[in-house]
Design a protein around this motif. Structure first.
Motif, PDB file in Angstrom:
ATOM      1  N   GLN A   1      -5.638  -2.388  -7.210  1.00 54.66           N
ATOM      2  CA  GLN A   1      -4.728  -1.560  -6.270  1.00 54.66           C
ATOM      3  C   GLN A   1      -4.578  -2.273  -4.882  1.00 54.66           C
ATOM      4  O   GLN A   1      -5.887  -2.674  -4.243  1.00 54.66           O
ATOM      5  CB  GLN A   1      -5.092  -0.312  -6.433  1.00 54.66           C
ATOM      6  CG  GLN A   1      -5.246   0.432  -7.473  1.00 54.66           C
ATOM      7  CD  GLN A   1      -3.834   0.364  -8.215  1.00 54.66           C
ATOM      8  OE1 GLN A   1      -3.676  -0.348  -9.404  1.00 54.66           O
ATOM      9  NE2 GLN A   1      -2.588   1.035  -7.832  1.00 54.66           N
TER      10      GLN A   1
ATOM     11  N   GLN B   1       0.828  -1.006  -0.031  1.00 51.77           N
ATOM     12  CA  GLN B   1      -0.124  -0.140  -0.020  1.00 51.77           C
ATOM     13  C   GLN B   1       0.863   1.273  -0.066  1.00 51.77           C
ATOM     14  O   GLN B   1       0.610   2.118  -0.785  1.00 51.77           O
ATOM     15  CB  GLN B   1      -0.967   0.067   1.299  1.00 51.77           C
ATOM     16  CG  GLN B   1      -1.949  -1.090   1.256  1.00 51.77           C
ATOM     17  CD  GLN B   1      -3.040  -0.969   2.153  1.00 51.77           C
ATOM     18  OE1 GLN B   1      -3.085  -0.138   3.163  1.00 51.77           O
ATOM     19  NE2 GLN B   1      -4.227  -1.573   1.714  1.00 51.77           N
TER      20      GLN B   1
ATOM     21  N   ASP C   1       2.022   1.695  -3.432  1.00 54.00           N
ATOM     22  CA  ASP C   1       0.984   1.970  -4.284  1.00 54.00           C
ATOM     23  C   ASP C   1       0.924   0.855  -5.257  1.00 54.00           C
ATOM     24  O   ASP C   1       0.764   1.239  -6.665  1.00 54.00           O
ATOM     25  CB  ASP C   1       0.596   3.260  -4.904  1.00 54.00           C
ATOM     26  CG  ASP C   1      -0.686   3.685  -5.571  1.00 54.00           C
ATOM     27  OD1 ASP C   1      -1.499   2.788  -5.377  1.00 54.00           O
ATOM     28  OD2 ASP C   1      -0.338   4.652  -6.574  1.00 54.00           O
TER      29      ASP C   1
ATOM     30  N   ALA D   1       2.316   3.631   5.353  1.00 48.33           N
ATOM     31  CA  ALA D   1       1.271   2.702   5.637  1.00 48.33           C
ATOM     32  C   ALA D   1       1.784   1.937   7.021  1.00 48.33           C
ATOM     33  O   ALA D   1       3.176   1.857   7.357  1.00 48.33           O
ATOM     34  CB  ALA D   1       1.184   1.572   4.525  1.00 48.33           C
TER      35      ALA D   1
ATOM     36  N   TRP E   1      -3.195   2.549   4.958  1.00 49.48           N
ATOM     37  CA  TRP E   1      -2.429   3.411   4.312  1.00 49.48           C
ATOM     38  C   TRP E   1      -2.971   4.897   4.752  1.00 49.48           C
ATOM     39  O   TRP E   1      -4.256   5.023   4.517  1.00 49.48           O
ATOM     40  CB  TRP E   1      -2.656   3.257   2.746  1.00 49.48           C
ATOM     41  CG  TRP E   1      -1.923   4.538   2.010  1.00 49.48           C
ATOM     42  CD1 TRP E   1      -0.320   4.699   2.049  1.00 49.48           C
ATOM     43  CD2 TRP E   1      -2.507   5.470   1.212  1.00 49.48           C
ATOM     44  NE1 TRP E   1      -0.100   5.550   1.338  1.00 49.48           N
ATOM     45  CE2 TRP E   1      -1.313   6.494   0.757  1.00 49.48           C
ATOM     46  CE3 TRP E   1      -3.825   5.903   0.964  1.00 49.48           C
ATOM     47  CZ2 TRP E   1      -1.610   7.399  -0.078  1.00 49.48           C
ATOM     48  CZ3 TRP E   1      -3.940   6.982   0.057  1.00 49.48           C
ATOM     49  CH2 TRP E   1      -2.862   7.684  -0.461  1.00 49.48           C
TER      50      TRP E   1
ATOM     51  N   ARG F   1      -4.251  -0.533  -2.306  1.00 49.38           N
ATOM     52  CA  ARG F   1      -4.956  -0.002  -1.486  1.00 49.38           C
ATOM     53  C   ARG F   1      -6.234  -0.255  -1.434  1.00 49.38           C
ATOM     54  O   ARG F   1      -7.071   0.323  -0.406  1.00 49.38           O
ATOM     55  CB  ARG F   1      -4.528   1.795  -1.731  1.00 49.38           C
ATOM     56  CG  ARG F   1      -3.157   1.936  -1.527  1.00 49.38           C
ATOM     57  CD  ARG F   1      -2.756   3.531  -1.800  1.00 49.38           C
ATOM     58  NE  ARG F   1      -1.401   3.738  -1.720  1.00 49.38           N
ATOM     59  CZ  ARG F   1      -0.936   4.902  -2.158  1.00 49.38           C
ATOM     60  NH1 ARG F   1      -1.603   5.837  -2.698  1.00 49.38           N
ATOM     61  NH2 ARG F   1       0.364   4.723  -1.948  1.00 49.38           N
TER      62      ARG F   1
END
Lengths: 163, 284
Positions: free
Chosen positions: B148, B130, B133, B213, B223, B150
């Motif tokens: 993703q 995270q 990214d 994160a 995150w 995240r």
């Protein structure tokens, strides 16, 4: 559940055995192949007493299914030395009192062997970091570290003498 | 400590593994390094009829860096992560984090894919991914899709991955600037009491960008966008770092367990983040 036909190379010899897929490598080594050097300590991936070498990696054989090792090359403490011809690591553990009860020792030595293959000149800190997966409840580790460093020196001297 | 019986499968490619999962349904699970799954099977907290071993799938192995993008096959082990020179150059934070995962034996077997896909809040890689990214590529019966990091984690052990999908690749941009992975743990092999992944870039005397994160401080990795934002544009003076820590503490949601009560975890999280920011800034 039907058994699998396992083909392994253990301590340089081709071996075959039948085992259920759910059997752990440590159980197959000890109970089907009679290699009782690798010990069952915690059986929960913590202590490292069951450490063997699997295709060039130190692994805790209580946390590997024998089926995952199908076709692999395995080295156990039995493959490193024997009472008539101790491995340098075994000699140095004896010389420097690298053990007391001895239960963790096969895993310690098998792991240290791989560590010294990868790093023939480790610092004390690198030995401690590289041995962090093996627990000893007797020694306080001082003499284990000393034994491994001494073995590295011996092995390097032998290598130089041979060249 | 003997698991219940299962059938063992070892497909040679991702398509074969996905076909097995589709055909066998919820009775099947994939195994990567097995160091999360096998302990659960031994305790019989995980029971399955079919085990699909991914170890022969070469297309899921290896590390490459092309045009500033790092791609890591999901079956790459932690040992390979920390011995890869190309990765150490492109994203040194991955090596720093890998060195703090478990112990040598576990790192020889444990894979980055297993670590991120399992959804265990204690695992280090999800938070790190995270921070970076990262993008996870999943392959299922209908083809591949990207998610993703995240937005991948939903709750403990619950992720966006469908049962018949396999997480095959992890990719992220190579990093520049400062980095730090700081982890407080009770002993080798333990999960974090608190861990922080920090990436910072510098523009003159000020922080130009920041990504933060946290691990094992909620039922998913956290995150903290606000924590990063608190640093950007500042010279990372004490007020800015305190603001980042305060923002992070709002975003985490630790629970009491054998690593300590909530107040202790919040305290440790603050200390760890403070140290991680300082080290990352030193390197920026």
């Amino acid at each position: 559940m039907s058994k699998m036909h396992l083909k392994l190379t253990v301590n340089g010899e081709a071996v075959e055995t039948l085992a259920e897929p759910r059997e752990l490598l440590i159980h197959v080594l000890r109970e089907r192949l009679n290699l009782t050097g690798p010990h069952i300590g915690c059986e929960t991936s913590h202590c490292g007493a069951c450490t063997v070498d699997l295709d060039g990696k130190s692994v805790k054989s209580c946390t590997v299914f024998a089926a995952q090792a199908q076709g692999a090359e395995i080295t156990t403490i039995e493959g490193l030395g024997n009472p008539d011809g101790l491995h340098v690591l075994q000699e140095m553990f004896k010389e420097h009192h690298g053990l007391q009860c001895g239960f963790c020792t096969p895993g310690m030595i098998t792991r240290a062997w791989r560590l010294l293959q990868e790093n023939p000149n480790p610092t004390e800190e690198e030995v401690r970091f590289g041995m962090a997966g093996n627990l000893c409840r007797c020694t306080g580790y001082q003499n284990i570290v000393k034994s491994i460093l001494a073995a590295a020196t011996e092995m390097n001297a032998a290598k130089e003498a041979a060249e | 400590m003997i698991p219940s019986s299962f059938e063992y499968h070892r497909p040679g490619d991702v398509a074969g593994a996905v076909a097995l999962l589709s055909q066998l349904g919820e009775d099947a699970r994939v195994i990567a390094g097995g160091h999360s799954l096998i302990p659960m099977m031994k305790l019989r907290m995980a029971a399955l009829e079919h085990l699909v071993d991914l170890q022969d799938i070469d297309e899921m192995k290896g590390i490459s860096v092309e045009a500033g993008r790092v791609r890591i096959g999901a079956m790459t082990t932690q040992h390979e992560l920390l011995t890869s020179d190309v990765l150490a150059g492109a994203a040194p934070i991955v090596r720093e984090a890998s060195l703090q995962i478990a112990d040598p034996q576990v790192r020889y077997m444990g894979t980055i894919g297993g670590n991120v896909a399992n959804g265990d809040p204690g695992n280090d890689m999800p938070g790190l991914m995270q921070c970076l990214d990262a993008t996870f590529t999943l392959q299922g019966p209908d083809g591949t899709r990207d998610v993703q990091a995240r937005s991948f984690y939903e709750a403990a052990y619950m992720t966006d991955r469908a049962d018949e999908e396999i997480l095959t690749t992890i990719s992220f941009d190579a990093t520049d600037g400062g980095y730090a992975y700081e982890k407080q743990k009770r002993k080798i092999g333990d999960y974090a009491t608190a861990a922080a992944a920090v990436l910072l870039t510098r523009d003159g005397g000020n922080c130009a960008s920041a990504s933060i994160a946290m691990t094992n401080l909620s039922d998913t990795p956290v995150w903290s966008e606000a924590a990063g934002a608190a640093l950007v544009g500042t010279a990372l003076d004490k007020a800015a770092v305190d603001a980042a820590v305060a923002a992070m503490l709002v975003d985490i949601d630790p629970t009491e367990d054998n690593r300590g009560p909530v107040a202790f975890k919040n305290h440790v999280a603050g200390v760890i983040l403070d140290r991680a920011i300082a080290r990352a800034w030193d390197r920026a």
